[in-house]
Scaffold this active site. Structure first.
Site, short mmCIF file in Angstrom:
data_model
loop_
_atom_site.label_atom_id
_atom_site.label_comp_id
_atom_site.label_asym_id
_atom_site.label_seq_id
_atom_site.Cartn_x
_atom_site.Cartn_y
_atom_site.Cartn_z
CG PHE A 33 -2.08 -0.94 1.06
CD1 PHE A 33 -3.05 -0.72 0.10
CD2 PHE A 33 -2.19 -2.05 1.88
CE1 PHE A 33 -4.12 -1.58 -0.04
CE2 PHE A 33 -3.25 -2.93 1.73
CZ PHE A 33 -4.22 -2.70 0.78
CD GLU A 61 -10.11 -9.54 9.17
OE1 GLU A 61 -10.44 -8.40 8.84
OE2 GLU A 61 -9.00 -10.02 8.86
CB ALA A 71 -4.37 -1.00 4.58
#
Lengths: 414, 414
Positions: free
Chosen positions: B12, B167, B307
């Site tokens: 990124f 997650e 990010a």
């Protein structure tokens, strides 16, 4: 007790045998070394970075989630078949059967030169395809870092001009010209050279000569160097030497020749030189009416080693077991199709022979139609449409080696 | 001569630095060990068999195909930086620079227990994700072959309850209950146990306590065992031992803890304990105004390793170089989002804190929005929609090790 049907292999033959048994009074066990069925005819598109592995792979369990008599899906490699006791050995498990359907297929053969395998990857498994993809894409990257060696790095040799070799050669030209063309600065990918080497006197040897000629013309229009009557005598890290003595300096050699039947064949019957099992007209093995061999592993006069034949054989045996009635297998040749790249192909459908765009449309329609599973069909269509519109490659990523991967060995308890 | 800007890393931070330089009078070289940019925040979806690697990976060259001043994309590993001569060494190539932007990021750390890595795969690369996928899917298959050991085979331990760990834990429950539930006969996948182990006193430690509590509640509703204040003291092939002495028998351990900065950091500046480089307010290194460090590799007070921060840092340096004007970097916190599974998440957006379905919709919208490239966005949307409608996993295939893969070593001339 319900008859126990054990199916070895979930390729086209095994899968269709199981499907034909839907509703039958049998308990079916499917044994495969992988957890998915692979739509092999499009594997070259994975190798050529146009599709993802899971676009053409579908979990075996999902295929049969609504077929109750598929009682078990077992992951593993068959190490022994005891024909007397009717037992299959998979790892340290033994699975008894009343009927055995052997559909373990074939892989590529290096004609006794297994040392060529690491240099010249073949195309049978998903890993083969990803290895091939990484070879090809890396060659372009390396050429960009090393302009002095770019000629060799941008030479791609495909050994074998059967359907797979022809498909690979056409796709390589497309990658070089359309996908890579505009994204490199120091090297010109469009000067890539693709050489297709074939031992026979024409490409697509199983086809009628007029289609072979059409295929060759289409390949040459794309810019492929087609060398027929050419045998490979040596492959090394820097290129290929032909039997004629000609040397081709090439960083990438792709193997699309040779067929070697699965070793399970010799566990269940008498095999021919290619390792295929001789079968009775009903596809059972001589003297063992409860053992059947279907698909590429079966040696049946006049039946080619193609997906439609495997599907028909599997279905035939499944139906016989369901009805209890033995019948000789009859192959219905629905035609042959080979694609040569976007909008180029040759077709031979019931004697109606044609090449070019129409053949390619027929190829596209049939392959999409046969792709099992709704999801796969839709995604492949979208991927293709995108690819067609933009000339890009959807899956142009170079991936490497997962570490400590449990799938690289047969699953084992503990 | 045009200034030469060399960017190390196409994550990124590096990607956004190069993009911000669009139209500038510089010659840009991007060096990365991979040929693609990876949308890291969705890598866990590849590991959990919902997405394909190429859904979230995009060739670096394609990103910049219309940005003329990106003159070169070089594949390779940086082995040395000569700050005096202003040279970067990549394999046997040396690349000179006038400005250097270091954006090589971080990977997971095993806290000095590197021997745990083969047993407890982490999640930083595509290969990591495929390794994790194969571990998880194989565990279900092995449980089906070995019912006696099924309790252990169906126990999944996730170490670390940061966003990735949360997650993964949520996705594991979904796989067990929805994807696998109906496709096994001899074993009940829904009895799978997912244990989330965290050393701190709450899940999502960087978030405010009320969101940590909400996340924990949502995880427990899904059926995840959440163990906080729990350190791992040992991991072996059969399970995990906690510092408390508690033993969890588990065939699958996934690592989502620890951060270790890239070794390139110590080549360009003074590093902190985590290996991150201390930088000036404008993100240059002390005494070297021509060298910048951006993204996870930069140690900037009050800026988390996420990010959006990496994107902002990269953009900041790109803009400074383009304008020639130095400015201190200011992080704009646009909020935090963590997903816990389908329709569950927590969000903290400018002090507005909420959990559940609304947070999940926000998470979904933002991630789709940021996915670069038209194709990726559309395909990911379709994949997700399909997944959402059917509770299936689109990429549920276990793949192994490509042979002799040239991408596993840095590309080399010849």
């Amino acid at each position: 007790m319900r008859p126990r049907v054990v199916i070895l292999g979930a390729g086209f033959a095994g899968l269709n045998a199981a499907k034909a048994l839907k509703g039958a009074e049998d308990d079916i066990t499917i044994i495969d070394r992988r957890n998915f069925h692979l739509f092999q005819p499009l594997l070259y598109q994975v190798a050529m970075a146009a599709l993802n592995p899971s676009d053409i792979a579908y979990p075996i369990r999902s295929v049969f989630r609504n077929q109750k008599n598929v009682r078990k899906v077992l992951l593993g490699v068959v190490t022994d078949v005891d024909l007397e006791q009717r037992l299959v050995t998979v790892g340290d498990e033994t699975v008894p059967y009343d009927f055995l359907i052997v559909a373990t297929g074939a892989t590529h053969s290096y004609f006794g030169h297994d040392e060529w395998e690491p240099i010249a990857p073949g195309l049978k498994t998903v890993e083969d395809a990803l290895t091939m993809r990484a070879h090809v894409l890396s060659a372009f990257e390396r050429a960009d870092s090393d302009p002095e060696d770019a000629d060799r790095l941008l030479t791609f040799v495909v050994v074998g001009a059967g359907p797979t070799g022809v498909e690979l050669a056409g796709a390589l030209v497309e990658i070089a010209v359309h996908a890579m063309g505009r994204e490199f600065h120091d090297v010109d990918p469009t000067r890539a050279r693709v050489v297709l080497v074939e031992g026979a006197d024409r490409v697509l040897p199983p086809y009628v000569p007029s289609l072979s000629a059409s295929a060759r013309r289409q390949l040459e229009e794309l810019g492929v160097d087609v060398l027929t009557n050419s045998l490979v005598s040596e492959i090394d890290e820097r290129g290929v030497t032909l039997a004629s003595g000609e040397r081709i300096e090439a960083a990438t050699v792709l193997w699309a020749a040779g067929v070697q039947a699965s070793p399970v064949g010799s566990m269940v019957g008498e095999v021919d030189r290619a390792g295929r099992v001789r079968v009775e007209p009903d596809l059972s093995t001589p003297g063992r009416p409860e053992v059947f061999v279907v698909g590429d592993l079966a040696a049946v006069e006049g039946v080619p080693g193609v997906a439609p034949a495997a599907m028909q054989m599997g279905r035939h045996v499944g139906r016989m077991l369901k009805s209890g009635e033995r019948k000789p297998f009859r192959y219905r040749d629905k035609g042959s199709l080979a694609t040569i790249g976007r909008a180029r192909a040759v077709a031979d459908i019931k004697g109606f022979r044609f090449g070019g765009f129409l053949a390619w449309l027929a190829w596209l329609a049939i392959h999409i139609f046969y792709l099992i599973g709704f999801r796969n069909r839709v995604l492949v269509l979208i991927g293709w449409a995108w690819h067609y519109l933009t000339f890009r490659r959807g899956a142009r990523i170079i991936t490497g080696v997962p570490r400590n991967n449990p799938s690289s060995r047969p699953p084992e308890p503990g």
